[in-house]
Design an enzyme around this catalytic site. Structure first.
Site, PDB file in Angstrom:
ATOM      1  N   TRP A 171       0.890  -1.105  -0.105  1.00 34.86           N
ATOM      2  CA  TRP A 171       0.080   0.075  -0.007  1.00 34.86           C
ATOM      3  C   TRP A 171       0.876   1.130   0.104  1.00 34.86           C
ATOM      4  CZ3 TRP A 171      -4.573  -1.162  -1.277  1.00 34.86           C
ATOM      5  CH2 TRP A 171      -5.321  -2.262  -0.892  1.00 34.86           C
ATOM      6  N   GLU A 372      -2.550   6.847   7.265  1.00 37.67           N
ATOM      7  CA  GLU A 372      -2.070   7.282   8.441  1.00 37.67           C
ATOM      8  C   GLU A 372      -2.489   7.202   9.826  1.00 37.67           C
ATOM      9  OE1 GLU A 372       0.746   9.319   8.239  1.00 37.67           O
ATOM     10  OE2 GLU A 372       0.922   9.677   6.153  1.00 37.67           O
TER      11      GLU A 372
HETATM   12  P1  TGC Z   1       4.674   2.597  21.235  1.00 36.46           P
HETATM   13  O1  TGC Z   1       5.400   1.610  22.167  1.00 36.46           O
HETATM   14  O2  TGC Z   1       3.472   3.327  21.587  1.00 36.46           O
HETATM   15  O3  TGC Z   1       5.624   3.565  20.718  1.00 36.46           O
HETATM   16  C1  TGC Z   1       6.892   3.127  20.028  1.00 36.46           C
HETATM   17  C2  TGC Z   1       8.013   4.267  20.046  1.00 36.46           C
HETATM   18  O4  TGC Z   1       7.383   5.317  19.310  1.00 36.46           O
HETATM   19  C3  TGC Z   1       7.173   6.451  20.187  1.00 36.46           C
HETATM   20  N1  TGC Z   1       6.082   7.069  19.598  1.00 36.46           N
HETATM   21  C4  TGC Z   1       5.898   8.322  18.879  1.00 36.46           C
HETATM   22  N2  TGC Z   1       6.986   8.940  18.397  1.00 36.46           N
HETATM   23  C5  TGC Z   1       6.790  10.222  17.711  1.00 36.46           C
HETATM   24  N3  TGC Z   1       5.386  10.197  17.421  1.00 36.46           N
HETATM   25  C6  TGC Z   1       4.395   9.435  17.573  1.00 36.46           C
HETATM   26  N4  TGC Z   1       3.150   9.697  17.143  1.00 36.46           N
HETATM   27  C7  TGC Z   1       4.721   8.423  18.527  1.00 36.46           C
HETATM   28  N5  TGC Z   1       3.910   7.371  19.040  1.00 36.46           N
HETATM   29  C8  TGC Z   1       4.558   6.773  19.636  1.00 36.46           C
HETATM   30  C9  TGC Z   1       7.028   6.049  21.511  1.00 36.46           C
HETATM   31  O5  TGC Z   1       7.323   7.139  22.514  1.00 36.46           O
HETATM   32  C10 TGC Z   1       7.984   4.748  21.686  1.00 36.46           C
HETATM   33  O6  TGC Z   1       9.225   5.487  21.869  1.00 36.46           O
HETATM   34  P2  TGC Z   1      10.428   4.857  22.596  1.00 36.46           P
HETATM   35  O7  TGC Z   1      11.512   5.622  22.604  1.00 36.46           O
HETATM   36  O8  TGC Z   1       9.854   4.225  24.065  1.00 36.46           O
HETATM   37  O9  TGC Z   1      10.669   3.331  21.997  1.00 36.46           O
HETATM   38  O10 TGC Z   1       4.273   2.110  19.966  1.00 36.46           O
HETATM   39  P3  TGC Z   1       3.197   0.569  19.470  1.00 36.46           P
HETATM   40  O11 TGC Z   1       4.095  -0.394  18.575  1.00 36.46           O
HETATM   41  O12 TGC Z   1       2.582   0.267  20.665  1.00 36.46           O
HETATM   42  O13 TGC Z   1       2.287   1.262  18.573  1.00 36.46           O
HETATM   43  C11 TGC Z   1       1.605   2.489  18.655  1.00 36.46           C
HETATM   44  C12 TGC Z   1       0.487   2.843  17.624  1.00 36.46           C
HETATM   45  C13 TGC Z   1      -0.467   1.842  17.586  1.00 36.46           C
HETATM   46  C14 TGC Z   1      -0.040   3.974  18.053  1.00 36.46           C
HETATM   47  C15 TGC Z   1       1.418   3.082  16.292  1.00 36.46           C
HETATM   48  O14 TGC Z   1       1.919   1.750  15.924  1.00 36.46           O
HETATM   49  C16 TGC Z   1       0.638   3.557  15.263  1.00 36.46           C
HETATM   50  O15 TGC Z   1       0.429   4.740  15.274  1.00 36.46           O
HETATM   51  N6  TGC Z   1       0.016   2.725  14.374  1.00 36.46           N
HETATM   52  C17 TGC Z   1      -0.844   3.262  13.107  1.00 36.46           C
HETATM   53  C18 TGC Z   1       0.272   2.986  12.012  1.00 36.46           C
HETATM   54  C19 TGC Z   1       0.356   4.030  10.763  1.00 36.46           C
HETATM   55  O16 TGC Z   1      -0.204   5.194  11.225  1.00 36.46           O
HETATM   56  N7  TGC Z   1       0.576   3.756   9.743  1.00 36.46           N
HETATM   57  C20 TGC Z   1       0.935   4.812   8.687  1.00 36.46           C
HETATM   58  C21 TGC Z   1       1.490   4.054   7.363  1.00 36.46           C
HETATM   59  S1  TGC Z   1       2.189   5.365   6.517  1.00 36.46           S
HETATM   60  C22 TGC Z   1       0.831   5.948   5.651  1.00 36.46           C
HETATM   61  O17 TGC Z   1      -0.366   5.318   5.713  1.00 36.46           O
HETATM   62  C23 TGC Z   1       0.939   6.907   4.375  1.00 36.46           C
HETATM   63  S2  TGC Z   1      -0.378   7.439   3.618  1.00 36.46           S
HETATM   64  C24 TGC Z   1       0.217   8.611   2.672  1.00 36.46           C
HETATM   65  C25 TGC Z   1      -0.592   9.206   1.827  1.00 36.46           C
HETATM   66  O18 TGC Z   1      -0.773   8.772   0.854  1.00 36.46           O
HETATM   67  O19 TGC Z   1      -0.984  10.484   2.171  1.00 36.46           O
HETATM   68  P1  FAD Z   2      -5.467  -3.423   9.402  1.00 35.58           P
HETATM   69  O1  FAD Z   2      -4.347  -2.686  10.545  1.00 35.58           O
HETATM   70  O2  FAD Z   2      -5.354  -4.906   9.162  1.00 35.58           O
HETATM   71  O3  FAD Z   2      -6.816  -2.804  10.444  1.00 35.58           O
HETATM   72  C1  FAD Z   2      -8.174  -3.601   9.861  1.00 35.58           C
HETATM   73  C2  FAD Z   2      -8.997  -3.071  10.834  1.00 35.58           C
HETATM   74  O4  FAD Z   2      -9.040  -3.522  12.151  1.00 35.58           O
HETATM   75  C3  FAD Z   2      -9.235  -1.594  10.960  1.00 35.58           C
HETATM   76  O5  FAD Z   2     -10.450  -1.181  11.178  1.00 35.58           O
HETATM   77  C4  FAD Z   2      -8.159  -1.147  12.103  1.00 35.58           C
HETATM   78  O6  FAD Z   2      -8.510   0.024  12.792  1.00 35.58           O
HETATM   79  C5  FAD Z   2      -8.725  -2.414  12.941  1.00 35.58           C
HETATM   80  N1  FAD Z   2      -7.829  -2.631  14.152  1.00 35.58           N
HETATM   81  C6  FAD Z   2      -6.361  -2.967  14.009  1.00 35.58           C
HETATM   82  N2  FAD Z   2      -5.730  -3.089  15.202  1.00 35.58           N
HETATM   83  C7  FAD Z   2      -6.847  -3.035  16.032  1.00 35.58           C
HETATM   84  C8  FAD Z   2      -6.847  -2.981  17.391  1.00 35.58           C
HETATM   85  N3  FAD Z   2      -5.969  -3.087  18.617  1.00 35.58           N
HETATM   86  N4  FAD Z   2      -8.111  -2.491  18.064  1.00 35.58           N
HETATM   87  C9  FAD Z   2      -9.155  -2.039  17.376  1.00 35.58           C
HETATM   88  N5  FAD Z   2      -9.193  -2.197  16.054  1.00 35.58           N
HETATM   89  C10 FAD Z   2      -7.963  -2.461  15.520  1.00 35.58           C
HETATM   90  N6  FAD Z   2       1.432   3.032   4.285  1.00 35.58           N
HETATM   91  C11 FAD Z   2       2.649   2.990   4.107  1.00 35.58           C
HETATM   92  O7  FAD Z   2       3.593   2.886   4.771  1.00 35.58           O
HETATM   93  N7  FAD Z   2       3.125   4.090   3.154  1.00 35.58           N
HETATM   94  C12 FAD Z   2       2.032   4.666   2.298  1.00 35.58           C
HETATM   95  O8  FAD Z   2       2.323   5.342   1.427  1.00 35.58           O
HETATM   96  C13 FAD Z   2       0.801   4.139   2.429  1.00 35.58           C
HETATM   97  N8  FAD Z   2      -0.042   4.739   1.348  1.00 35.58           N
HETATM   98  C14 FAD Z   2      -1.373   4.095   1.454  1.00 35.58           C
HETATM   99  C15 FAD Z   2      -2.247   4.477   0.374  1.00 35.58           C
HETATM  100  C16 FAD Z   2      -3.529   4.093   0.633  1.00 35.58           C
HETATM  101  C17 FAD Z   2      -4.595   4.399  -0.625  1.00 35.58           C
HETATM  102  C18 FAD Z   2      -3.916   3.123   1.543  1.00 35.58           C
HETATM  103  C19 FAD Z   2      -5.350   2.666   1.512  1.00 35.58           C
HETATM  104  C20 FAD Z   2      -3.157   2.735   2.436  1.00 35.58           C
HETATM  105  C21 FAD Z   2      -1.907   3.359   2.455  1.00 35.58           C
HETATM  106  N9  FAD Z   2      -0.738   2.822   3.501  1.00 35.58           N
HETATM  107  C22 FAD Z   2       0.481   3.173   3.352  1.00 35.58           C
HETATM  108  C23 FAD Z   2      -1.168   1.615   4.383  1.00 35.58           C
HETATM  109  C24 FAD Z   2      -1.972   2.278   5.707  1.00 35.58           C
HETATM  110  O9  FAD Z   2      -1.184   3.074   6.567  1.00 35.58           O
HETATM  111  C25 FAD Z   2      -2.649   1.235   6.339  1.00 35.58           C
HETATM  112  O10 FAD Z   2      -3.797   0.560   5.344  1.00 35.58           O
HETATM  113  C26 FAD Z   2      -3.241   1.478   7.884  1.00 35.58           C
HETATM  114  O11 FAD Z   2      -2.264   1.729   8.357  1.00 35.58           O
HETATM  115  C27 FAD Z   2      -4.145   0.309   8.144  1.00 35.58           C
HETATM  116  O12 FAD Z   2      -3.596  -0.964   8.238  1.00 35.58           O
HETATM  117  P2  FAD Z   2      -4.061  -2.032   7.341  1.00 35.58           P
HETATM  118  O13 FAD Z   2      -4.835  -1.782   5.999  1.00 35.58           O
HETATM  119  O14 FAD Z   2      -3.289  -3.299   7.361  1.00 35.58           O
HETATM  120  O15 FAD Z   2      -5.255  -2.318   8.326  1.00 35.58           O
END
Ligand code: TGC
Ligand code: FAD
Length: 393
Positions: A171, A372
């Site tokens: 993704w 995100e």
């Molecule tokens: P956790 O133990 O809470 O934290 C690990 C370490 O990270 C630090 N930390 C942060 N630091 C900076 N900013 C934040 N927002 C931070 N949140 C946590 C934390 O202090 C810790 O540091 P250290 O020094 O103690 O190690 O980690 P966890 O494994 O329990 O996970 C926390 C959780 C679930 C909130 C995190 O994994 C999360 O945010 N999950 C969502 C993943 C996500 O957002 N993925 C996005 C992928 S990129 C994308 O989607 C691009 S789309 C782009 C587009 O097209 O626009």
């Molecule tokens: P999952 O993590 O499998 O989640 C599935 C469902 O379960 C969701 O509703 C979620 O909220 C829920 N869920 C998961 N864990 C829990 C919990 N503990 N408690 C309650 N509910 C839970 N990623 C990148 O790294 N780089 C990119 O550039 C990027 N671009 C993207 C572009 C598009 C168009 C899309 C759709 C996604 C992109 N992503 C990118 C990935 C995106 O960040 C992930 O899709 C997102 O973080 C969710 O992961 P997943 O799709 O694997 O869903």
């Protein structure tokens, strides 16, 4: 002395958020809005339908000055957080895919190098990325690890002074058009980031097809199979999951603003439509049910924009907590989606065609709700902050 008459509220910016912007921020708004009007809106339905973006979009956005806009030096303008947010709003009023391009380039790939790279890496990559001549992507998510990136399986092991990367990222926005990928991998030293140029042997990508959301954006799978990169590919300053999460704070912030752009476009479209569409001999905007929808949309649009501005000003003072950005992303994307759905109903059957922007925004916002950090993840981030209890596992 009689007070000056109070000016009529604007039908879109009813509470006059614009009055809280500086002249420079208003200039950014007008410049990006004109770009979207001239270069994006005439073509976007076609791009969306074709599932493609023009090849020169990167250099066009580079010339506009929005790539790495909030970074300073290395060819970046060093704009304030609010000016950057306003640019995101205007880009996403065009399409979420266009804002995504700018977010991934500036807030994820460039920011990772800017914050965690060394001087040589910054000089080598950032100026050309700011101009849009080089496109970057950000590989964090994997097929089995989206919300929980800590579990990632992509690995990097040392071989002499080189590193060997193995694994799959999923993704990834701009993955197959990128000249370089910022890739996060498990090492014996925890999670580390690497800059992997496109031509590196062992690095390949393929596009994800049949998306019904964010179609005007390339989304890809990245595969690393024995991919060897030199020692200077490692981002030396970033260690642990906190490093990629710090990049996400930047991009999530852009979405707080951007989502309000998509919402504004939907609201404006529905408002205009309601004034001209006649049913039962009256414009549908004259019916109470339609007005209630429009007013609800306006309320959330104005509140969400004000929230974005407040978070932006806090960010400029260096006082914004990541959980505050989570709260704002959760609210603004959820409300933008609700506004899009309401607008869709006001347009009736016309609401399901690409002749109007509404269903395109609505479908896009489904991705914005998920990437995100999903709305559930942001709920849990805020929940943990207010209770002190971690409910992720
Ligand atoms: P956790 O133990 O809470 O934290 C690990 C370490 O990270 C630090 N930390 C942060 N630091 C900076 N900013 C934040 N927002 C931070 N949140 C946590 C934390 O202090 C810790 O540091 P250290 O020094 O103690 O190690 O980690 P966890 O494994 O329990 O996970 C926390 C959780 C679930 C909130 C995190 O994994 C999360 O945010 N999950 C969502 C993943 C996500 O957002 N993925 C996005 C992928 S990129 C994308 O989607 C691009 S789309 C782009 C587009 O097209 O626009
Ligand atoms: P999952 O993590 O499998 O989640 C599935 C469902 O379960 C969701 O509703 C979620 O909220 C829920 N869920 C998961 N864990 C829990 C919990 N503990 N408690 C309650 N509910 C839970 N990623 C990148 O790294 N780089 C990119 O550039 C990027 N671009 C993207 C572009 C598009 C168009 C899309 C759709 C996604 C992109 N992503 C990118 C990935 C995106 O960040 C992930 O899709 C997102 O973080 C969710 O992961 P997943 O799709 O694997 O869903």
């Amino acid at each position: 002395m009689t007070a000056a008459p109070v000016t009529m509220p604007d039908a879109v910016d009813f509470i006059d958020v614009a009055a809280l912007l500086t002249d420079e921020e208003r200039l950014v708004r007008d410049t990006v809005r004109a770009f979207v009007r001239d270069r994006v809106l005439p073509n976007i339905a076609e791009w969306f339908e074709a599932g493609a973006l023009p090849r020169d979009l990167g250099t066009q956005l580079g010339s506009l000055g929005v790539l790495g806009m909030h970074l300073e030096g290395y060819g970046c303008p060093g704009a304030g957080a609010v000016a950057y947010g306003v640019a995101c709003l205007e880009l996403e009023a065009g399409d979420s895919g266009v804002r995504s391009f700018a977010s991934v380039q500036g807030s994820l790939a460039m920011y990772a190098i800017y914050r965690f790279g060394d001087e040589a890496q910054k000089r080598a990559w950032l100026p050309a990325m700011a101009r849009g001549e080089l496109v970057g992507c950000f590989g964090l998510s994997e097929p089995d690890f989206g919300s929980n990136p800590a579990g990632m399986r992509t690995s990097a092991r040392r071989d002499g002074s080189d590193w060997i990367l193995d694994g799959t990222k999923m993704w990834i926005t701009n993955g197959s058009i990128a000249d370089l990928a910022v890739v996060w991998a498990q090492t014996e030293d925890g999670i580390r980031g690497f800059i992997v140029p496109r031509e590196t042997r062992g690095f390949s990508s393929s596009n994800i097809h049949r998306k019904l959301s964010l179609r005007a954006s390339v989304t890809s799978e990245l595969i690393f199979a024995g991919c060897r990169v030199p020692a200077d590919a490692l981002l030396p300053q970033g260690r642990g999951l906190g490093a990629p999460l710090a990049c996400l704070n930047e991009a999530r912030y852009g979405i707080v603003w951007g989502s309000m752009g998509a919402a504004r476009s939907c609201y404006e479209t529905a408002l205009e439509y309601s004034k001209t569409r006649v049913q039962f001999d009256r414009p549908i905007g004259g019916y109470q049910l339609t007005q209630a929808k429009l007013v609800d949309m306006l309320l959330e649009l104005n509140k969400g924009t004000l929230l974005a501005l407040h978070v932006g000003r806090s960010k400029e003072r260096g006082r914004v907590h990541p959980a505050t950005i989570s709260l704002a992303k959760l609210n603004n994307v959820r409300e933008a989606l609700q506004i899009a759905r309401q607008a869709r109903t006001i347009l009736g059957a016309n609401g399901v065609t690409l002749e109007y922007p509404v269903i395109r925004h609505m479908n896009n916002l489904e991705s914005v709700l998920t990437y995100e950090g999903t709305s559930e993840m942001h709920t849990l981030i805020v929940g943990k902050e207010i209770t002190g209890l971690d409910a992720f596992t």
